[in-house]
Design an enzyme around this catalytic site. Sequence first.
Site, PDB file in Angstrom:
ATOM      1  N   LYS A 169      65.030  14.377  76.488  1.00 35.29           N
ATOM      2  CA  LYS A 169      64.745  15.073  74.907  1.00 35.29           C
ATOM      3  C   LYS A 169      65.655  16.277  75.213  1.00 35.29           C
ATOM      4  CE  LYS A 169      61.828  17.261  71.900  1.00 35.29           C
ATOM      5  NZ  LYS A 169      60.684  18.179  71.761  1.00 35.29           N
ATOM      6  N   GLY A 230      54.556  24.014  66.922  1.00 32.96           N
ATOM      7  CA  GLY A 230      53.292  24.489  67.230  1.00 32.96           C
ATOM      8  C   GLY A 230      52.635  25.364  65.686  1.00 32.96           C
ATOM      9  N   ALA A 256      57.532  18.103  65.984  1.00 32.72           N
ATOM     10  CA  ALA A 256      56.987  19.283  65.851  1.00 32.72           C
ATOM     11  C   ALA A 256      56.463  19.554  64.260  1.00 32.72           C
ATOM     12  CB  ALA A 256      58.007  20.398  65.958  1.00 32.72           C
ATOM     13  N   GLY A 257      55.135  20.224  64.435  1.00 33.88           N
ATOM     14  CA  GLY A 257      54.541  20.614  62.969  1.00 33.88           C
ATOM     15  C   GLY A 257      53.295  19.716  63.101  1.00 33.88           C
ATOM     16  N   ASN A 278      51.983  17.903  70.597  1.00 32.49           N
ATOM     17  CA  ASN A 278      51.622  18.741  72.023  1.00 32.49           C
ATOM     18  C   ASN A 278      50.491  19.620  71.362  1.00 32.49           C
ATOM     19  OD1 ASN A 278      52.964  20.510  74.703  1.00 32.49           O
ATOM     20  ND2 ASN A 278      50.838  19.924  74.230  1.00 32.49           N
ATOM     21  N   THR A 279      50.937  20.493  70.694  1.00 30.02           N
ATOM     22  CA  THR A 279      49.858  21.554  70.279  1.00 30.02           C
ATOM     23  C   THR A 279      48.654  21.074  69.452  1.00 30.02           C
ATOM     24  OG1 THR A 279      51.722  23.240  70.218  1.00 30.02           O
ATOM     25  CG2 THR A 279      49.363  23.815  69.120  1.00 30.02           C
TER      26      THR A 279
END
Length: 326
Positions: A169, A230, A256-257, A278-279
């Site tokens: 990635k 995040g 993301a997001g 992830n977050t």
Amino acid sequence: MTASLSLTVNGEPRRAAPGSIADLVRSLELDPAKVAVERNGEIVPRSSLGEAALGDGDVLEIVHFVGGGQGEDTWTVAGRTFRSRLIVGTGKYKDFEQNAAAVAASGAEIVTVAVRRVNVSDPKAPMLTDFIDPKKITYLPNTAGCFTAEDAIRTLRLAREAGGWDLVKLEVLGEARTLYPDMRETLKACEVLANEGFLPMVYCVDDPIAAKQMESAGAVAVMPLGAPIGSGLGIQNRVTIRLIVEGASVPVLVDAGVGTASDAAVAMELGCDGVLMNTAIAEAKDPLRMARAMKLAVEAGRDAYLSGRMATRKYADPSSPLAGLI
């Protein structure tokens, strides 16, 4: 010019060039090692498919194992096929044990991993590979924290040396405050990495033009952001994500997001091949329950996309007819 052969393959007439049964199987984009073949009523041992010459008029049945019921809904990137459309990260968890439990709960088959220096002062400290087996879960080395093409390329060269990984990635960030990608540096890195045999899945802005540029540079998947990394803000621009999906010839994954399960479902309803997060899982009050929720949301969003949603209307349309009211 060699005449083609007339065959019957799985009940359908087909023309094929002279050669072995293995050649025919490969021409169908199948792996001879993963199929069984019957020719003219007799099973051909798999070990001899390469030597068994096709004959004009041969009747062949080619079979393999599939899941019961409907065909399995898989996706493929760079020739590698996965069942789960959810990719999860390996940062921000309280420890590796919780991280591994969340991966299991999510059903993910790919995890992103950052490349960091070994702690030489404590070489026996626990490592991620002690908890998440790279032989069972695909590791996707990433360039998180890189702000130049040079740093990203160097990082992934080290990753390939450390684990032999070529599916990677790529992200090259423009600044620390927004963590938005620097597309000029990203494009530069993508071209170099692709020329060196890497298979880069590329984090990019939610711009259909930029996504196509990444494809042309050698990206095997494009990964537009839904919102800043995040942030948990969800998919901020559904229009451009949909345009990227419509124009792409490689897999598209929102990266993301994502903040909660409904965000993951929206990404899949837009036609994306998958979602990376992830977050949203790691910082949930109950990461394992959130991991399960994300798994279900991705599956539900995918089913909704494949089902074809109803048309939107300007005014109400009653479910029950108004004619014949008492």
